[in-house]
Write an enzyme that holds these catalytic residues in place. Sequence first.
Site, PDB file in Angstrom:
ATOM      1  N   PRO A  48     -34.432  23.927  89.176  1.00  0.00           N
ATOM      2  CG  PRO A  48     -32.688  22.564  89.884  1.00  0.00           C
ATOM      3  CD  PRO A  48     -33.398  23.845  90.204  1.00  0.00           C
ATOM      4  CG  ASP A  87     -32.910  18.033  90.875  1.00  0.00           C
ATOM      5  OD1 ASP A  87     -31.736  17.740  91.175  1.00  0.00           O
ATOM      6  OD2 ASP A  87     -33.864  17.921  91.658  1.00  0.00           O
ATOM      7  CD1 TRP A 598     -34.331  17.702  99.463  1.00  0.00           C
ATOM      8  CD2 TRP A 598     -34.728  19.273  97.947  1.00  0.00           C
ATOM      9  NE1 TRP A 598     -35.551  17.446  98.913  1.00  0.00           N
ATOM     10  CE2 TRP A 598     -35.823  18.392  97.986  1.00  0.00           C
ATOM     11  CE3 TRP A 598     -34.760  20.361  97.059  1.00  0.00           C
ATOM     12  CZ2 TRP A 598     -36.929  18.551  97.166  1.00  0.00           C
ATOM     13  CZ3 TRP A 598     -35.864  20.509  96.254  1.00  0.00           C
ATOM     14  CH2 TRP A 598     -36.927  19.605  96.309  1.00  0.00           C
ATOM     15  CE  LYS A 671     -51.171  15.330  95.001  1.00  0.00           C
ATOM     16  NZ  LYS A 671     -50.441  14.733  96.095  1.00  0.00           N
TER      17      LYS A 671
END
Length: 1128
Positions: A48, A87, A598, A671
């Site tokens: 999720p 989530d 988690w 990044k």
Amino acid sequence: MKYPEFKQPLNYAQVGTDILKWWQENGIFEKSVSSREGQPTFVFYEGPPSANGAPGIHHVMARTVKDIFCRYQTLLGKQVPRKGGWDTHGLPIELQVEKELGITKEDIGKKISIEDYNQRCRETVMRFKAQWDDLTQKMGYWVDLDDPYITFKPEYIESCWALLKKLYDKGLLYKGYTIQPYSPAAGTGLSSHELNQPGTYHDVKDTTIVAQFKVTREEASEKLFAAATDEAPVYIMAWTTTPWTLAANTGLAVGKNIRYVLVRTFNPYTHAPIHVVLAKDLVSRYFSEKGATTSLEEYQAGDKVLPWRLEGEFVGSDLVGIHYERLFGQDQGFPAFEGEERAFRVIVGDFVTTEDGTGIVHISPTFGADDFRAAQLADIPALLVPDADGKLGPIVDRTGRYVPQMGEFGGRWVKNYDGHDQSGADYKTLDESIAIKMRKAGTAFKTEKYEHTYPHCWRTDKPVLYYPLDSWFIKTTAVKDRLIELNKTINWKPESTGTGRFGNWLENLVDWNLSRSRYWGTPLPIWRTQDGTEEICIGSIAELKVEIEKAIAAEIMTHSPLGEGDKLDLHRPYVDDIFLVSPSGQPMYRETDLIDVWFDSGAMPYAQWHYPIENAEKFQKNFPADYIAEGVDQTRGWFFTLHALAVMLEDSVAYKNVIANGLVLDKNGEKMSKSKGNAVDPFATLAQFGPDATRWYMIVNAPPWDNLKFDPTGVTEVQRRFFGTLFNTYSFYALYANLDEYSYDAASAVPAAERSELDRWVLSKLQSLLLEVRGHYDSYDPTKAARAIQDFVTDQLSNWYVRLSRRRFWKGELTADKRAAFDTLYECLYAVGQLMAPIAPFFAEWLYQNLMEAQTTGEKVESVHLTLLQEARTELIDAALEERMELAQRISSLTHSLRKKSVLKVRQPLQRILVPVLNESTREQVGKVEDLICAEVNVKHVEFLDDTSGVLVKSVKPNFKRLGQQYGPKLKVVGARIQQMTPEEITQLEKLGSLSVEAEGEAYTLTTDDVEIRTQDLPGWLVATDGPLTVALDVTLTEELRQEGVARELVNRLQNLRKDSGLEVQDKIRVTLGNQQPELTAAVQSFGDYIRTETQALALDFAADVNGGAVLEFDDYNVPVRLEVATS
RNA sequence: GGGCUUGUAGCUCAGGUGGUUAGAGCGCUACACUGAUAAUGUAGAGGUCCGUGGUUCGAGUCCACGCAGGCCCA
């Protein structure tokens, strides 16, 4: 019906939106699941995402990887339900809310109620849901968005509770402590996030001590004493920057492979003779070079140079198990503690280095995370003492001072947490007092002030303590072996993540710390009495209600704070207002912790179905997952929690195949971040390139588990090279199929055996492709699949098959041969559409729908994604055919290269090429593709030259692999000799199969296997070679060839003229040429039929005066021309 | 500091079990081709295979130690 024809260039983004609309209108995704009802299930779990932030380009990558294998399995006929999920808990959401409200954690419950705070989180968490849904659809990620699981829903939380209760009943849930950053001045633990705030690390000057731990003489330590030359006691030296922790020391850690030495010397403060143990590399830091030669016997108190001698050397593992005496023992008024008999041992620590200190680390399990972990692994106890209530705790209380039992130091502050005056001349810090005591006792080798950086509390600016704090744990270590065992059955892509990163993590497993001191998350369903002697773990809402009733009956509560229906909310603060009653009648209070988010996501295989409360069958059918995929950063996150819970609850893996994909970086490998401004907007990318090219680029460029350097120009290239070529190939097919009113019909397709060499070749290649691509998809390697498809389309299908077959498509009537060509090309396009569908679902659909448009017979499956992927027809694979076609390609290439050197354009026909052949099979192979070669390079014949011609010059190349194995070091000599072989020797070797030669005085016998014989040259000819292949071109031009060249030029110019005049392909014309150039006229007369056929001219005439026309220019000619459309 | 991972042409990447002259696509240069044409062919330039040691007759490939980037964890 006709095949749709399109204008160039195709708008790929438009294809994406059109197909998406069509899918939605026709419910294709739903059908892709429902049409597989009753078939085996392929179970996929959606990891999720959190919708509190906007999706990025890396989500397109991750979701493409997920999507590919779900679509592929559907093509194999499996049913692939794909339940979406969100989530919704976690720190990032809390932080975002706090930022928006301008508050900190401290303010919760003060400036804002927990209720309002959580309400705010609930609103925030789905803020970007619309954007996510939009991206999901636009990129073509097929997942059920209508019925997702959402982690904050009461049903989801209830499932988590039920699972926690199962673990609790198995004895896998317990309350313990870990070492966490703690601010005594603020009285609170600090998160790593808080510790990483700017300005928390300061330089401070602390008293440091190199402590001496006296070794007990016993079997384990005998090697030390054996190495010693006299009776002086042996000490192990360890350095600390926090002397106050020495009183809590219970172990010493060494590096397993670090080398240590035993040194005979004196204590610098008491001058007593001693032996010390320290790392070999660090000896020079404590002992001067001069001391090594200074006399030990003559040493006196006050001598500047400390004499020393090396007396033994050991590795860390030699020292493990040695016992030593406690530094601050009961004899000095310090407290006893539980497990003391197991303490004061040397153990291994993987964190030990020889960077500083002595290479030996003092371990106090209550005040260091490494210490705690290493001690736990080695069964070293912590030094814990009872407080006033009898509860065990560390030797430092929560305000930052020694507990009263600490003898002479009892009640002292370990750091200045109360702000007392330290300026007095005789003031001593606790560290200093300890140093003085140890110097007197002869247990300090060195004490000094040392400046280092140390973290400070961001609110109080006081030093942080690493301190044991209560937490709830899941005892994952109890199933460690099983976790490792079952992990070996998981197919990890890449493998190294499973064995390395994940495997190592399991090997060094510690218990899972579940507790979080937060507000927005799943509450821990455990209620306890004040004294902690009685507790209950709640496993469902029903159970909770029963307990509430009991509590109300016991008058602990007046009414149930639990809402009903829509009002039901299991979050804080509501659950905190629930007080239960213990069997002995005591009130019980909820443990205020929330659980690690988690756990939420790891519980999704169960909680997405509200299992184990209900839906047992649904759960069983969808467990474990066949496949999951997520970023490699989830290794210790989702991948672990899924695995841990599955092993503990079901004794099973949670997933059988897993792809851990890498990051998406910018084109320079940096990044992506908003602040750097190099983040790529996924919506803009999809709008610009369309979803297919974006997905294809991401997959074809690098395997998913490598980091992807995202460069938009790469997407453009994919668009041009792959999609452009495929589009052209389709357009070519559609154009000519429509002209002949052809449409594919499987039933009446020309049997493969009756098709041309070229047809059978490309079909053979296609079957090989089907096998190969299936194999790559089956082993979860989408990159190799994409590359194979792309190479087939661009190199084999378009650039060889279509290019060489063009005439067959446009020439004449719809003969059997022409039909075979259409059949073949259709079959290739259809298969390519299926194979590419998982990666480029929109374009594949577009291609498929176009191919279906003209189909009049047979059953039409509605969408390519509802079809079954065809099996490779292995009987069509013809290795010999593939081999000779490669010969044709290489010979053509060599011939082109020769033309180039001789400046002979391809349009000029030539008489022949010569190909030397050394064996009959090559001659046969090439003979079968002679026509293709002739057409491709515009020559009349291929002629073969063999040994009997006597003109071949051969060369010989050593077969190093074979010779190396046979002769080893002599290889150089033999190799050099082979390269000097004379033509006579080569001939002899060929005839007899062996040859004796001499090199540097030694005789060798060579066989034909030792060398590779190839032709290299034809004296007097221009040749080109490619490995064993050699081609010579006959450049002699006859009058006839010259005339044909002129005719071809003329055809070309007329074709251009036709095209420039806007004529359709099927239009017939009349041509009139000026007759001023006799050579041209002659050529036209010789090749009139040819020219008329090629240009579809009904008439080709000459006139002295051609008015109103263009002028054709080529070679040395200028020809006036008039071109008219023939009406009949 | 530890674990894992990557490093090959200007760019993106291939290079089972070691074999002597390291490949492809894109980009660049030149030439050619032309009813698929915003396509295609041929040729050319372009390399310290991250570095240093080692094993071997032979190392891009195997081993050791480093360097640089990335991720995760301390």
